[in-house]
Design a protein around this motif. Structure first.
Motif, short mmCIF file in Angstrom:
data_model
loop_
_atom_site.label_atom_id
_atom_site.label_comp_id
_atom_site.label_asym_id
_atom_site.label_seq_id
_atom_site.Cartn_x
_atom_site.Cartn_y
_atom_site.Cartn_z
N ILE A 14 0.84 -1.20 0.00
CA ILE A 14 0.00 0.00 0.00
C ILE A 14 0.87 1.25 0.00
CG2 ILE A 14 -1.59 1.36 1.41
CD1 ILE A 14 -2.97 -1.25 2.18
N SER A 15 1.97 1.24 0.77
CA SER A 15 2.87 2.39 0.80
C SER A 15 3.45 2.66 -0.58
CB SER A 15 4.01 2.14 1.81
OG SER A 15 3.51 2.09 3.13
N HIS A 16 3.85 1.61 -1.27
CA HIS A 16 4.41 1.74 -2.62
C HIS A 16 3.37 2.36 -3.56
CE1 HIS A 16 7.04 0.34 -6.00
NE2 HIS A 16 5.88 0.33 -6.64
N GLU A 17 2.15 1.80 -3.54
CA GLU A 17 1.10 2.29 -4.43
C GLU A 17 0.71 3.73 -4.09
OE1 GLU A 17 -0.40 0.86 -7.04
OE2 GLU A 17 0.91 -0.88 -6.90
N LYS A 18 0.67 4.03 -2.81
CA LYS A 18 0.24 5.36 -2.37
C LYS A 18 1.18 6.44 -2.89
CE LYS A 18 -1.40 7.76 1.76
NZ LYS A 18 -1.54 7.68 3.24
N VAL A 19 2.47 6.17 -2.89
CA VAL A 19 3.44 7.14 -3.39
C VAL A 19 3.14 7.46 -4.86
CG1 VAL A 19 5.86 7.45 -4.07
CG2 VAL A 19 5.30 6.62 -1.77
N LEU A 20 2.93 6.43 -5.65
CA LEU A 20 2.68 6.64 -7.08
C LEU A 20 1.36 7.37 -7.31
CD1 LEU A 20 3.82 3.15 -8.43
CD2 LEU A 20 5.09 5.29 -8.51
N GLU A 21 0.32 6.96 -6.59
CA GLU A 21 -0.99 7.57 -6.80
C GLU A 21 -1.00 9.02 -6.35
OE1 GLU A 21 -3.87 5.01 -5.00
OE2 GLU A 21 -3.45 3.35 -6.37
N GLN A 22 -0.34 9.31 -5.24
CA GLN A 22 -0.31 10.70 -4.78
C GLN A 22 0.48 11.59 -5.73
OE1 GLN A 22 1.14 10.46 -0.72
NE2 GLN A 22 -0.93 10.47 0.09
N ALA A 23 1.56 11.06 -6.27
CA ALA A 23 2.33 11.83 -7.25
C ALA A 23 1.48 12.12 -8.48
CB ALA A 23 3.60 11.08 -7.64
N MET A 24 0.72 11.14 -8.92
CA MET A 24 -0.15 11.34 -10.08
C MET A 24 -1.24 12.36 -9.76
SD MET A 24 -0.44 7.32 -11.21
CE MET A 24 -1.67 7.54 -12.47
N GLN A 25 -1.77 12.31 -8.55
CA GLN A 25 -2.82 13.24 -8.15
C GLN A 25 -2.29 14.68 -8.09
OE1 GLN A 25 -4.04 11.32 -4.55
NE2 GLN A 25 -5.76 10.27 -5.53
N GLU A 26 -1.00 14.83 -7.83
CA GLU A 26 -0.40 16.16 -7.78
C GLU A 26 -0.09 16.70 -9.17
OE1 GLU A 26 2.76 16.80 -5.02
OE2 GLU A 26 1.75 15.72 -3.40
N GLY A 27 -0.43 15.93 -10.20
CA GLY A 27 -0.30 16.44 -11.56
C GLY A 27 0.79 15.81 -12.39
N PHE A 28 1.56 14.89 -11.80
CA PHE A 28 2.65 14.23 -12.54
C PHE A 28 2.09 12.94 -13.12
CE2 PHE A 28 4.43 16.45 -8.79
CZ PHE A 28 4.94 17.54 -9.47
N ARG A 29 1.50 13.04 -14.29
CA ARG A 29 0.60 12.00 -14.77
C ARG A 29 1.28 10.88 -15.55
NH1 ARG A 29 -4.73 15.35 -16.88
NH2 ARG A 29 -5.51 15.93 -14.82
N THR A 30 2.23 11.22 -16.40
CA THR A 30 2.80 10.20 -17.28
C THR A 30 3.87 9.44 -16.51
OG1 THR A 30 2.37 11.62 -19.18
CG2 THR A 30 3.80 9.72 -19.53
N LEU A 31 3.53 8.23 -16.10
CA LEU A 31 4.32 7.46 -15.15
C LEU A 31 4.55 6.05 -15.66
CD1 LEU A 31 5.31 6.53 -12.23
CD2 LEU A 31 2.87 6.17 -11.74
N LEU A 32 5.78 5.57 -15.47
CA LEU A 32 6.08 4.15 -15.62
C LEU A 32 6.32 3.60 -14.22
CD1 LEU A 32 8.58 4.05 -18.65
CD2 LEU A 32 6.10 3.78 -18.67
N PRO A 33 5.36 2.87 -13.66
CA PRO A 33 5.55 2.33 -12.32
C PRO A 33 6.57 1.20 -12.33
CG PRO A 33 3.52 1.49 -13.25
CD PRO A 33 4.06 2.48 -14.24
N LEU A 34 7.39 1.13 -11.30
CA LEU A 34 8.35 0.04 -11.17
C LEU A 34 7.80 -0.99 -10.19
CD1 LEU A 34 11.59 2.22 -11.03
CD2 LEU A 34 10.80 0.81 -12.94
N ARG A 35 8.24 -2.22 -10.37
CA ARG A 35 7.72 -3.29 -9.54
C ARG A 35 8.07 -3.06 -8.07
NH1 ARG A 35 12.00 -6.52 -8.16
NH2 ARG A 35 13.81 -6.52 -9.53
N PHE A 36 7.24 -3.59 -7.20
CA PHE A 36 7.47 -3.45 -5.77
C PHE A 36 8.80 -4.11 -5.38
CE2 PHE A 36 7.42 -5.51 -1.64
CZ PHE A 36 7.20 -4.41 -0.80
#
Length: 244
Positions: free
Chosen positions: A57-79
């Motif tokens: 959840i901590s890993h996912e939350k970082v990515l989702e919050q960054a996207m919510q702050e406007g940094f949309r184009t993301l390549l997520p890395l594996r946990f």
């Protein structure tokens, strides 16, 4: 003592070097531009991280919050990706995969991943199918209480399975026909449980999510509460960010 760098994902555009996020081990999250790619990371306090619910959840939350702050184009890395230093990132990720990374960023620009899982009550659907197929119901009823041969058991089982499959496919096709025109890409995965009949991710224009969700609800209403829908409208685009 730090074990290295814990990597969350890669963004196409520069973002502030320190943003107001906490990652694994409650460490502050930072960004670093390497070879034109912006990596989101925190200091790793462990060499390996257990894939616990809390850590995931901590890993996912970082990515989702960054996207919510406007940094949309993301390549997520594996946990659980921990590297010793940025040189490791350059030699093991960027150099061998640079072309594929840039192609993925082009694919994902201005788009988001949403997912839909469709579930139904198998017993209720079986009964409804029988009620709607009088010939099949009568055939099954005539066999009840009789000593059936193996061939007869197989025959009736196959007939029921085939008719239930058609019923299932009609539901899936209804959703697919309505949702596919709104998507740039669709990836279908195996259902995760016996009750789940459809599991798919859609890559859609970022600002069209409300239209997509309305379409999901509209198709669901056609089936008069027969289905349970799990719709995720905001997630890191793992399904469409695979390096081949």
């Amino acid at each position: 003592m730090d074990a290295g760098l814990y990597l969350y994902g890669i963004f196409s555009d520069p973002i502030p070097s320190t943003i107001s996020l906490k990652g694994l081990d409650s460490q502050p999250v930072h960004s670093e531009v390497i070879e034109g790619f912006t990596f989101l990371y925190s200091d790793a306090k462990q060499e390996k991280y257990l894939a616990s619910r809390k850590n995931l959840i901590s890993h996912e939350k970082v990515l989702e919050q960054a996207m919510q702050e406007g940094f949309r184009t993301l390549l997520p890395l594996r946990f659980g990706l921990v590297v010793k230093n940025w040189e490791t990132v350059v030699t093991q990720l960027i150099k061998p995969c640079e072309r594929q990374l840039r192609e993925l960023f082009q694919k994902l620009a201005g788009k988001r991943e949403v997912s839909i899982k469709i579930l139904w009550d198998t017993k209720a659907e079986l009964q409804a199918m029988m009620d709607a197929n009088l010939e099949l119901k009568q055939k099954r009823d005539r066999m009840e209480g009789k000593n059936l041969s193996m061939d007869e058991v197989i025959e009736i089982g196959q007939l029921i399975e085939a008719n239930l499959k058609l019923r299932k496919e009609s539901v899936i096709q209804a959703f697919f026909n309505e949702l596919k025109p709104l998507a740039h890409d669709v990836i279908e995965s195996e259902p995760m449980t016996e009750e789940m009949i459809y599991n798919a991710a859609f890559l859609i224009p970022w600002d069209n999510e409300s239209q997509f969700s309305e379409r999901v609800e509209a198709v669901d209403r056609q089936f008069s509460n027969r289905l349970r829908i799990r719709y995720n409208n905001f997630t890191a685009p793992y399904t469409f960010a695979q390096i081949s």
